[in-house]
Design a protein around this motif. Sequence first.
Motif, mmCIF file in Angstrom:
data_model
loop_
_atom_site.group_PDB
_atom_site.id
_atom_site.type_symbol
_atom_site.label_atom_id
_atom_site.label_comp_id
_atom_site.label_asym_id
_atom_site.label_seq_id
_atom_site.Cartn_x
_atom_site.Cartn_y
_atom_site.Cartn_z
ATOM 1 N N HIS A 1 11.590 -0.086 3.180
ATOM 2 C CA HIS A 1 10.341 -0.841 3.243
ATOM 3 C C HIS A 1 9.952 -1.428 1.882
ATOM 4 N N ARG B 1 -4.821 5.838 10.575
ATOM 5 C CA ARG B 1 -5.446 5.400 9.300
ATOM 6 C C ARG B 1 -6.577 6.356 8.918
ATOM 7 N N PHE C 1 0.845 -1.203 0.000
ATOM 8 C CA PHE C 1 0.000 0.000 0.000
ATOM 9 C C PHE C 1 0.876 1.246 0.000
ATOM 10 N N SER D 1 4.272 -6.126 2.929
ATOM 11 C CA SER D 1 3.595 -5.228 3.869
ATOM 12 C C SER D 1 2.092 -5.484 3.876
ATOM 13 N N MET D 2 1.247 -4.612 3.301
ATOM 14 C CA MET D 2 -0.173 -4.944 3.255
ATOM 15 C C MET D 2 -0.380 -6.261 2.516
ATOM 16 N N TYR E 1 -0.146 -8.841 5.007
ATOM 17 C CA TYR E 1 -1.383 -8.992 5.806
ATOM 18 C C TYR E 1 -2.382 -9.877 5.031
HETATM 19 C C1 MLT Z 1 2.444 -1.100 3.046
HETATM 20 O O1 MLT Z 1 3.576 -0.894 2.593
HETATM 21 O O2 MLT Z 1 1.688 -1.932 2.522
HETATM 22 C C2 MLT Z 1 1.991 -0.295 4.227
HETATM 23 O O3 MLT Z 1 3.073 0.429 4.720
HETATM 24 C C3 MLT Z 1 1.412 -1.148 5.278
HETATM 25 C C4 MLT Z 1 0.931 -0.367 6.474
HETATM 26 O O4 MLT Z 1 0.773 0.860 6.391
HETATM 27 O O5 MLT Z 1 0.668 -0.989 7.521
#
Ligand code: MLT
Length: 274
Positions: free
Chosen positions: A250, A140, A37, A102-103, A106
């Motif tokens: 990242h 968020r 994200f 990252s996302m 998840y």
């Molecule tokens: C991402 O790179 O997907 C985001 O930094 C994830 C997040 O904000 O938790």
Amino acid sequence: MYATINGARLAYAERGIGRGIRRGTRHSTNLLLIHGFPLNRHMWDAQLAGLAGVARVVAPDLRGSGDSQTTPGPYSMDQFADDLAALLDHLDIERTIVAGLSMGGYIAFAFWRRYASRVQALALLDTRAEPDSPQARTGRDASADYVQREGSEALARQMLPRLLAPVNFANTTLAGRALAIMAVQPVAGIVGDLQAMRDRPDSRPALAKISVPTLVITGEADQLTPPADGQALAEAIPGARMVMIRRAGHLSPLENPRAVNRALRAFVEQVRGT
Ligand code: MLT
């Protein structure tokens, strides 16, 4: 390429060996790349090119991102996982290595919870299993307000210094490429993603039960999920190991694609041999 998946038109890229090989064929290794994200499949361009020799590589734009349709939010990690499972059905892919940044990580956890039998292995890049803290949840909502007021490019410019290693932020070509990917993300999709991340479940209870080969990849200068977090994640998953990527923050696949490709290629070959 496009496919209509769970009522949304999704874009995806596909490269590599095994294309057209039918379900159940033994020698096809699949690699699904789930973007972070506020990004899209183009964050994986170097992996699509560099790993096509070892796997059939599929990189979708999630709903609300890139060239995929933006359906009304809020989204959820489970919904993204369901979209990916249906996309795999569309492509006739039964099992795959699932890699998420990252996302995308998840979502990989959600995919594992819902479709474990379809996961051949996991690659978790610059991600974490913890849910958002109360403070992060408030953040968020603030980001959602900000992007609706100021637009995607403003949010991208605000985020970029924390996403890249300082040495890469100073590299105008690399920073410009990351910015270009983020700046075109649809505002409504960004808001849907923020809501999904805010409300995502705690994936820590699942970690000890992960029973497939797992590789954790972390940029050495990742400010959001630092190497110590990556190491802790690897230690919580049976048999997992961590590779640290030099000269990367990242967005390690964009920042040091050669090192990430090397790590992923070795992992694909290891998984194929098991
Ligand atoms: C991402 O790179 O997907 C985001 O930094 C994830 C997040 O904000 O938790």
